[in-house]
Design an enzyme around this catalytic site. Structure first.
Site, PDB file in Angstrom:
ATOM      1  N   ARG A 275       0.851  -1.182   0.000  1.00  0.00           N
ATOM      2  CA  ARG A 275       0.000   0.000   0.000  1.00  0.00           C
ATOM      3  C   ARG A 275       0.892   1.238   0.000  1.00  0.00           C
ATOM      4  O   ARG A 275       1.786   1.362   0.831  1.00  0.00           O
ATOM      5  CB  ARG A 275      -0.887   0.027   1.242  1.00  0.00           C
ATOM      6  CG  ARG A 275      -1.778   1.260   1.287  1.00  0.00           C
ATOM      7  CD  ARG A 275      -2.395   1.470   2.652  1.00  0.00           C
ATOM      8  NE  ARG A 275      -3.239   2.665   2.642  1.00  0.00           N
ATOM      9  CZ  ARG A 275      -3.454   3.433   3.695  1.00  0.00           C
ATOM     10  NH1 ARG A 275      -2.882   3.145   4.854  1.00  0.00           N
ATOM     11  NH2 ARG A 275      -4.233   4.492   3.613  1.00  0.00           N
TER      12      ARG A 275
ATOM     13  N   ASP B 236      -3.400   4.596  -2.896  1.00  0.00           N
ATOM     14  CA  ASP B 236      -4.672   5.097  -2.353  1.00  0.00           C
ATOM     15  C   ASP B 236      -5.335   6.111  -3.278  1.00  0.00           C
ATOM     16  O   ASP B 236      -6.556   6.236  -3.297  1.00  0.00           O
ATOM     17  CB  ASP B 236      -4.424   5.798  -1.007  1.00  0.00           C
ATOM     18  CG  ASP B 236      -4.596   4.856   0.168  1.00  0.00           C
ATOM     19  OD1 ASP B 236      -4.598   3.639  -0.047  1.00  0.00           O
ATOM     20  OD2 ASP B 236      -4.720   5.354   1.301  1.00  0.00           O
TER      21      ASP B 236
ATOM     22  N   ILE C  92     -16.032   3.163  12.013  1.00  0.00           N
ATOM     23  CA  ILE C  92     -17.266   3.806  12.466  1.00  0.00           C
ATOM     24  C   ILE C  92     -18.432   3.427  11.562  1.00  0.00           C
ATOM     25  O   ILE C  92     -19.520   3.089  12.027  1.00  0.00           O
ATOM     26  CB  ILE C  92     -17.085   5.341  12.516  1.00  0.00           C
ATOM     27  CG1 ILE C  92     -15.998   5.715  13.528  1.00  0.00           C
ATOM     28  CG2 ILE C  92     -18.395   6.033  12.857  1.00  0.00           C
ATOM     29  CD1 ILE C  92     -15.477   7.124  13.370  1.00  0.00           C
ATOM     30  N   GLY C  93     -18.199   3.468  10.266  1.00  0.00           N
ATOM     31  CA  GLY C  93     -19.259   3.153   9.311  1.00  0.00           C
ATOM     32  C   GLY C  93     -19.817   1.757   9.476  1.00  0.00           C
ATOM     33  O   GLY C  93     -21.021   1.525   9.326  1.00  0.00           O
TER      34      GLY C  93
ATOM     35  N   ASN D  52     -19.560  -0.169  12.353  1.00  0.00           N
ATOM     36  CA  ASN D  52     -19.891  -0.590  13.718  1.00  0.00           C
ATOM     37  C   ASN D  52     -20.776   0.345  14.526  1.00  0.00           C
ATOM     38  O   ASN D  52     -21.297  -0.063  15.562  1.00  0.00           O
ATOM     39  CB  ASN D  52     -18.588  -0.829  14.497  1.00  0.00           C
ATOM     40  CG  ASN D  52     -17.783  -1.976  13.911  1.00  0.00           C
ATOM     41  OD1 ASN D  52     -18.247  -3.106  13.869  1.00  0.00           O
ATOM     42  ND2 ASN D  52     -16.581  -1.680  13.428  1.00  0.00           N
TER      43      ASN D  52
END
Length: 408
Positions: free
Chosen positions: A91, A148, A332-333, A335
């Site tokens: 990455r 990315d 966050i998205g 969970n």
């Protein structure tokens, strides 16, 4: 084929060894505190067996040597020697304008990564350290670089250019680049499958919400806009980043607080966002807890975050002229049911309706919208490591076929 996926940070080295026959990780590991005291390597095998070892890791090369030892360890390892690894996928955060796709590593690619050091000074140099260490320890093993920024290179000029003097773009590459591209691409592909439509026929808004957050408008499988910009600071409010603000705030605060450019950069990147507003934490779980006990600043921080995401979703519904689906992914998205509810409440007039019970389900791939919602709402766990491994496999196999087809 077995692919080793590496994500080298400034003081860490994350890795996964993935068996591409069934696309499952054989081992997942992390070297922490590289170049710092009390460094440690942890590795979890596919069967749950775990290695944890405190070891001196002064450099990324030494860290990678420990990764080799862990992967080939007689008790905790998953391979007998590194020759079993067919390719390595790395990455890299920033590929500038040069890379619209992933690339097989060579001298030209290395030069291009180094050329982007100015654009990503915190990320590209450690990414390059991981690549260099790998090239030394595993010579002859093909390496693929997955950027990315690459996925967002399909944005039109009117979306990525800033209304600044054009020579700033020509001289310094000042424009929107966008980030989290590997994640946005992966979940958009999964969403198309869940919709049962060819990705070429889809319009999807992908929301990668973590400590760093970005949103993308994806049309026909291609990014046409994204919320992060020249750096990951632009866009929605985040854990410690302020997101988009009036640029005139910067010189104003510098004058009032007597800050240098480096200090104001630190203020906006490390001390702002929900941490700065709440004064408590950049962890949304802590803020949820505090807000539930009546902490007004924690509540305000959560509302600012949710509103900033909602606003971008609205923008991208206009940009796409509607959408087939909205996707929530990342920590966050995936969970936080409460954050998803905050974001989507009030969008019923746009045809977005969620099932309260389905929304409570955490961390699994699910459609949380109601049957009469005209726009589907999906929660899709991201898997950037698998996405990197897939790109690596595809490029290495394509290169091998090309070599075979060239007459000697």
């Amino acid at each position: 084929m077995k692919v080793l996926v590496i994500n080298a940070g400034s003081s860490s080295l994350k890795y996964q060894l993935i068996d591409m026959i069934n696309e499952s990780p054989l081992a997942v590991g992390l070297c922490e505190r590289v170049g710092i005291d009390n460094s440690i390597i942890t590795q979890k095998r596919f069967d749950g067996k775990k290695l944890e070892k405190q070891v001196d890791l002064p450099t990324h090369r030494v860290a990678l040597e420990e990764v080799v030892k862990a992967l080939t360890d007689p008790e905790f390892g998953v391979i007998t020697d590194m020759g079993e690894i067919n390719a390595v996928g790395h990455r890299v955060v920033h590929g500038g304008e040069k890379f619209t796709t992933s690339a097989l590593f060579d001298a030209g690619v290395e030069e291009a990564i180094r050329d982007c050091f100015d654009l990503a000074p915190l990320h590209n140099p450690p990414n390059m350290m991981g690549i260099s260490a790998c090239a030394e320890i595993m010579p002859g093993t093909p390496m693929v670089i997955v950027f990315d920024t690459a996925f967002h290179q399909t944005m039109p000029a009117y979306a990525y250019m800033y209304a600044l003097p054009y020579d700033l773009y020509e001289k310094y590459g000042v424009r929107k680049y966008g980030f989290h591209g590997t994640s946005h691409k992966y979940v958009a592909g999964r969403a198309a499958l869940m919709l049962g439509k060819p990705i070429e026929d889809t319009k999807i808004i992908t929301c990668h919400l973590g400590n760093g957050s970005s949103i993308a408008a994806v049309k026909g499988g291609k990014s046409i806009d994204t919320s992060m910009g020249f750096t990951p600071l632009e866009g929605v409010a985040m854990g410690t980043r302020c997101g988009s603000i009036d640029p005139a705030v910067v010189p104003f605060v510098m004058d009032k607080e007597s800050l240098s450019s480096r200090e104001v950069d630190t203020l906006m990147n490390k001390k702002s966002g929900v941490l700065g507003v709440s004064g408590i934490s950049n962890d949304f779980r802590d803020l949820d807890e505090a807000a539930s006990h009546g902490n007004e600043r924690a509540e305000l921080a959560l509302e600012i975050f949710a509103y900033s995401v909602k606003r971008v979703i609205g923008e991208y519904l206009a940009v796409l002229n509607g959408a087939d689906a909205i996707v929530f992914t990342a920590g966050i998205g995936e969970n936080s049911a409460s954050i998803r509810k905050r974001i989507l409440t009030g969008l019923e007039g746009l045809g977005i309706k969620i099932d309260e019970e389905k929304n409570k389900i955490r961390g699994q791939e699910i459609d949380i919208s109601t049957p009469d919602s005209s726009i589907r709402v999906f929660v899709i766990p991201t898997n950037e490591e698998l996405a990197i491994a897939r790109e690596t496999k595809e490029i290495v196999e394509t290169e091998a076929k090309l070599r075979k087809s060239v007459p000697v």
